[in-house]
Design an enzyme around this catalytic site. Structure first.
Site, PDB file in Angstrom:
ATOM      1  N   GLN A  32       0.844  -1.194   0.000  1.00  0.00           N
ATOM      2  CA  GLN A  32       0.000   0.000   0.000  1.00  0.00           C
ATOM      3  C   GLN A  32       0.888   1.256   0.000  1.00  0.00           C
ATOM      4  O   GLN A  32       1.894   1.302   0.719  1.00  0.00           O
ATOM      5  CB  GLN A  32      -0.779  -0.088   1.300  1.00  0.00           C
ATOM      6  CG  GLN A  32      -1.739   0.974   1.613  1.00  0.00           C
ATOM      7  CD  GLN A  32      -2.310   0.713   3.000  1.00  0.00           C
ATOM      8  OE1 GLN A  32      -1.651   1.006   4.001  1.00  0.00           O
ATOM      9  NE2 GLN A  32      -3.492   0.152   3.080  1.00  0.00           N
ATOM     10  N   HIS A  59       0.274  -4.545   3.300  1.00  0.00           N
ATOM     11  CA  HIS A  59      -1.090  -4.641   3.844  1.00  0.00           C
ATOM     12  C   HIS A  59      -1.339  -6.086   4.276  1.00  0.00           C
ATOM     13  O   HIS A  59      -1.805  -6.329   5.375  1.00  0.00           O
ATOM     14  CB  HIS A  59      -2.105  -4.169   2.803  1.00  0.00           C
ATOM     15  CG  HIS A  59      -3.538  -4.223   3.273  1.00  0.00           C
ATOM     16  ND1 HIS A  59      -4.577  -3.583   2.638  1.00  0.00           N
ATOM     17  CD2 HIS A  59      -4.117  -4.862   4.315  1.00  0.00           C
ATOM     18  CE1 HIS A  59      -5.712  -3.821   3.298  1.00  0.00           C
ATOM     19  NE2 HIS A  59      -5.453  -4.600   4.307  1.00  0.00           N
ATOM     20  N   PHE A 127      -2.733  -4.608  13.716  1.00  0.00           N
ATOM     21  CA  PHE A 127      -2.895  -4.778  12.263  1.00  0.00           C
ATOM     22  C   PHE A 127      -2.377  -6.170  11.859  1.00  0.00           C
ATOM     23  O   PHE A 127      -3.043  -6.905  11.126  1.00  0.00           O
ATOM     24  CB  PHE A 127      -2.117  -3.656  11.576  1.00  0.00           C
ATOM     25  CG  PHE A 127      -2.252  -3.568  10.083  1.00  0.00           C
ATOM     26  CD1 PHE A 127      -3.363  -4.059   9.402  1.00  0.00           C
ATOM     27  CD2 PHE A 127      -1.257  -2.930   9.330  1.00  0.00           C
ATOM     28  CE1 PHE A 127      -3.469  -3.945   8.023  1.00  0.00           C
ATOM     29  CE2 PHE A 127      -1.352  -2.811   7.953  1.00  0.00           C
ATOM     30  CZ  PHE A 127      -2.451  -3.323   7.300  1.00  0.00           C
ATOM     31  N   HIS A 130      -4.843  -8.819  12.903  1.00  0.00           N
ATOM     32  CA  HIS A 130      -6.008  -8.885  12.006  1.00  0.00           C
ATOM     33  C   HIS A 130      -5.654  -9.666  10.739  1.00  0.00           C
ATOM     34  O   HIS A 130      -6.415 -10.544  10.297  1.00  0.00           O
ATOM     35  CB  HIS A 130      -6.470  -7.465  11.655  1.00  0.00           C
ATOM     36  CG  HIS A 130      -7.470  -7.435  10.542  1.00  0.00           C
ATOM     37  ND1 HIS A 130      -8.812  -7.702  10.728  1.00  0.00           N
ATOM     38  CD2 HIS A 130      -7.318  -7.213   9.212  1.00  0.00           C
ATOM     39  CE1 HIS A 130      -9.439  -7.630   9.573  1.00  0.00           C
ATOM     40  NE2 HIS A 130      -8.565  -7.341   8.629  1.00  0.00           N
ATOM     41  N   GLU A 131      -4.481  -9.336  10.160  1.00  0.00           N
ATOM     42  CA  GLU A 131      -4.091  -9.993   8.903  1.00  0.00           C
ATOM     43  C   GLU A 131      -3.815 -11.485   9.128  1.00  0.00           C
ATOM     44  O   GLU A 131      -4.174 -12.318   8.304  1.00  0.00           O
ATOM     45  CB  GLU A 131      -2.870  -9.286   8.299  1.00  0.00           C
ATOM     46  CG  GLU A 131      -3.179  -7.881   7.808  1.00  0.00           C
ATOM     47  CD  GLU A 131      -4.230  -7.841   6.712  1.00  0.00           C
ATOM     48  OE1 GLU A 131      -4.106  -8.594   5.730  1.00  0.00           O
ATOM     49  OE2 GLU A 131      -5.198  -7.054   6.838  1.00  0.00           O
ATOM     50  N   LYS A 134      -7.343 -13.233   9.752  1.00  0.00           N
ATOM     51  CA  LYS A 134      -8.222 -13.303   8.573  1.00  0.00           C
ATOM     52  C   LYS A 134      -7.585 -14.102   7.432  1.00  0.00           C
ATOM     53  O   LYS A 134      -8.242 -14.935   6.816  1.00  0.00           O
ATOM     54  CB  LYS A 134      -8.563 -11.888   8.110  1.00  0.00           C
ATOM     55  CG  LYS A 134      -9.498 -11.831   6.917  1.00  0.00           C
ATOM     56  CD  LYS A 134     -10.036 -10.442   6.693  1.00  0.00           C
ATOM     57  CE  LYS A 134     -10.901 -10.362   5.450  1.00  0.00           C
ATOM     58  NZ  LYS A 134     -11.355  -8.990   5.177  1.00  0.00           N
ATOM     59  N   HIS A 135      -6.307 -13.836   7.159  1.00  0.00           N
ATOM     60  CA  HIS A 135      -5.675 -14.433   5.968  1.00  0.00           C
ATOM     61  C   HIS A 135      -4.605 -15.473   6.320  1.00  0.00           C
ATOM     62  O   HIS A 135      -4.514 -16.510   5.669  1.00  0.00           O
ATOM     63  CB  HIS A 135      -5.034 -13.333   5.110  1.00  0.00           C
ATOM     64  CG  HIS A 135      -5.973 -12.246   4.709  1.00  0.00           C
ATOM     65  ND1 HIS A 135      -6.904 -12.381   3.709  1.00  0.00           N
ATOM     66  CD2 HIS A 135      -6.149 -10.979   5.190  1.00  0.00           C
ATOM     67  CE1 HIS A 135      -7.604 -11.254   3.576  1.00  0.00           C
ATOM     68  NE2 HIS A 135      -7.170 -10.386   4.465  1.00  0.00           N
TER      69      HIS A 135
HETATM   70  P1  AMP Z   1      -8.457  -6.956   5.067  1.00  0.00           P
HETATM   71  O1  AMP Z   1      -9.503  -7.198   6.160  1.00  0.00           O
HETATM   72  O2  AMP Z   1      -7.248  -7.803   5.171  1.00  0.00           O
HETATM   73  O3  AMP Z   1      -9.067  -6.940   3.704  1.00  0.00           O
HETATM   74  O4  AMP Z   1      -7.940  -5.493   5.323  1.00  0.00           O
HETATM   75  C1  AMP Z   1      -8.829  -4.445   5.425  1.00  0.00           C
HETATM   76  C2  AMP Z   1      -8.702  -3.831   6.786  1.00  0.00           C
HETATM   77  O5  AMP Z   1      -7.352  -3.429   6.980  1.00  0.00           O
HETATM   78  C3  AMP Z   1      -9.568  -2.601   6.945  1.00  0.00           C
HETATM   79  O6  AMP Z   1     -10.138  -2.607   8.233  1.00  0.00           O
HETATM   80  C4  AMP Z   1      -8.567  -1.485   6.812  1.00  0.00           C
HETATM   81  O7  AMP Z   1      -8.964  -0.331   7.507  1.00  0.00           O
HETATM   82  C5  AMP Z   1      -7.343  -2.104   7.417  1.00  0.00           C
HETATM   83  N1  AMP Z   1      -6.111  -1.481   6.938  1.00  0.00           N
HETATM   84  C6  AMP Z   1      -5.710  -1.340   5.676  1.00  0.00           C
HETATM   85  N2  AMP Z   1      -4.526  -0.731   5.618  1.00  0.00           N
HETATM   86  C7  AMP Z   1      -4.167  -0.477   6.883  1.00  0.00           C
HETATM   87  C8  AMP Z   1      -3.045   0.129   7.492  1.00  0.00           C
HETATM   88  N3  AMP Z   1      -2.026   0.608   6.763  1.00  0.00           N
HETATM   89  N4  AMP Z   1      -3.031   0.213   8.828  1.00  0.00           N
HETATM   90  C9  AMP Z   1      -4.032  -0.300   9.576  1.00  0.00           C
HETATM   91  N5  AMP Z   1      -5.121  -0.870   9.083  1.00  0.00           N
HETATM   92  C10 AMP Z   1      -5.186  -0.969   7.741  1.00  0.00           C
END
Ligand code: AMP
Length: 241
Positions: A32, A59, A127, A130-131, A134-135
């Site tokens: 990104q 990302h 972050f 979350h990644e 989810k992935h």
């Molecule tokens: P995903 O769920 O993997 O598709 O990613 C989307 C989520 O990642 C959304 O909630 C975005 O707000 C968040 N996101 C994307 N880029 C960033 C970033 N640089 N920092 C923190 N959150 C991010």
């Protein structure tokens, strides 16, 4: 007799292991441009480690299907968690939590290359969590392997440098042909990538994310197998950061 029981148990275990391998076709490594993430109505916040470099940030590393699956093609469990008619990638494959100690030797590199920009308290680990959940849980990689793979590909193909070599540098006034960005990435990495754009505060079209494609083993870049409607126009900006 005992041996037969042990062998049967081993066979059963290996069958379970094979059947729990996630079925997907390739990975997207999504990077990104921070200037574009920040230059929207939502804005951005810097992580508690400080302002990230003027560089693409990771990302995520996303397992993806080459062909979206309809609900009928999904197994029962997946059908229950998806309300969408089609599912184009697996997500949240198990409930394994990210453990910081598993990736502690990567944290410095992750802070530099995978920074949060969300205005949610500045902790990049949220972050990454979350990644991973989810992935990463669908990637067939362990936690260390998941993050190390993404970092390794980013380091091998420096997108910011590749674009700069083609004269594509951050600017709030310049616009660039989308085709020149696409060509530069193809030339610099050897493979076609997909591009996604967003709109800046003044409505301008800007390069937001680059999707590079990686084989399902996580070993080699490949040409992206699917075209992407990435919301781009013929000319795009790469805003300053
Ligand atoms: P995903 O769920 O993997 O598709 O990613 C989307 C989520 O990642 C959304 O909630 C975005 O707000 C968040 N996101 C994307 N880029 C960033 C970033 N640089 N920092 C923190 N959150 C991010």
């Amino acid at each position: 007799m005992k041996l037969v029981v042990v062998l049967s148990a081993l066979l059963l275990l290996s069958l379970v292991a094979v059947s729990s391998a996630e079925e997907f076709d390739f990975f997207y490594l999504v990077q990104q441009w921070p200037g574009s993430f920040c230059d929207t109505k939502k804005g951005c916040c810097f992580p508690d480690t400080g302002k990230p470099a003027t560089d693409f940030g990771i990302h995520g590393l996303w397992p993806n299907y080459a062909k979206c699956k309809t609900r009928g093609e999904l197994d029962g469990a997946l059908e229950m968690v998806t309300k969408r008619k089609k599912k184009c990638w697996p997500e949240n494959c198990n409930s394994e939590r990210l453990k910081l100690w598993e990736i502690k030797d990567l944290v410095t590199e992750l802070d530099a290359n995978w920074p949060t920009l969300a205005c949610k308290g500045g902790k990049s680990i949220e972050f990454w969590t979350h990644e991973w959940e989810k992935h990463g849980t669908c990637s067939n990689l362990d936690q260390h392997g998941y993050f190390a793979t993404a970092l390794g590909f980013k380091a091998r193909h420096n997108l910011t440098g590749i674009l700069a070599d083609a004269g594509i540098v951050p600017s709030d006034s310049e616009t660039y042909f989308l085709s020149s960005i696409r060509d530069a990435i193809k030339q610099g990495t050897g493979f076609t990538a997909n591009l996604e754009c967003n709109r800046g505060v003044a409505g301008e079209t800007q390069l937001f994310q680059v999707y590079q494609c990686i084989d399902r083993a996580g070993e080699n870049l490949i040409d992206c197998p699917l075209p992407m409607q990435g919301n781009c126009k013929d000319r795009v900006q790469l805003p300053a950061f």
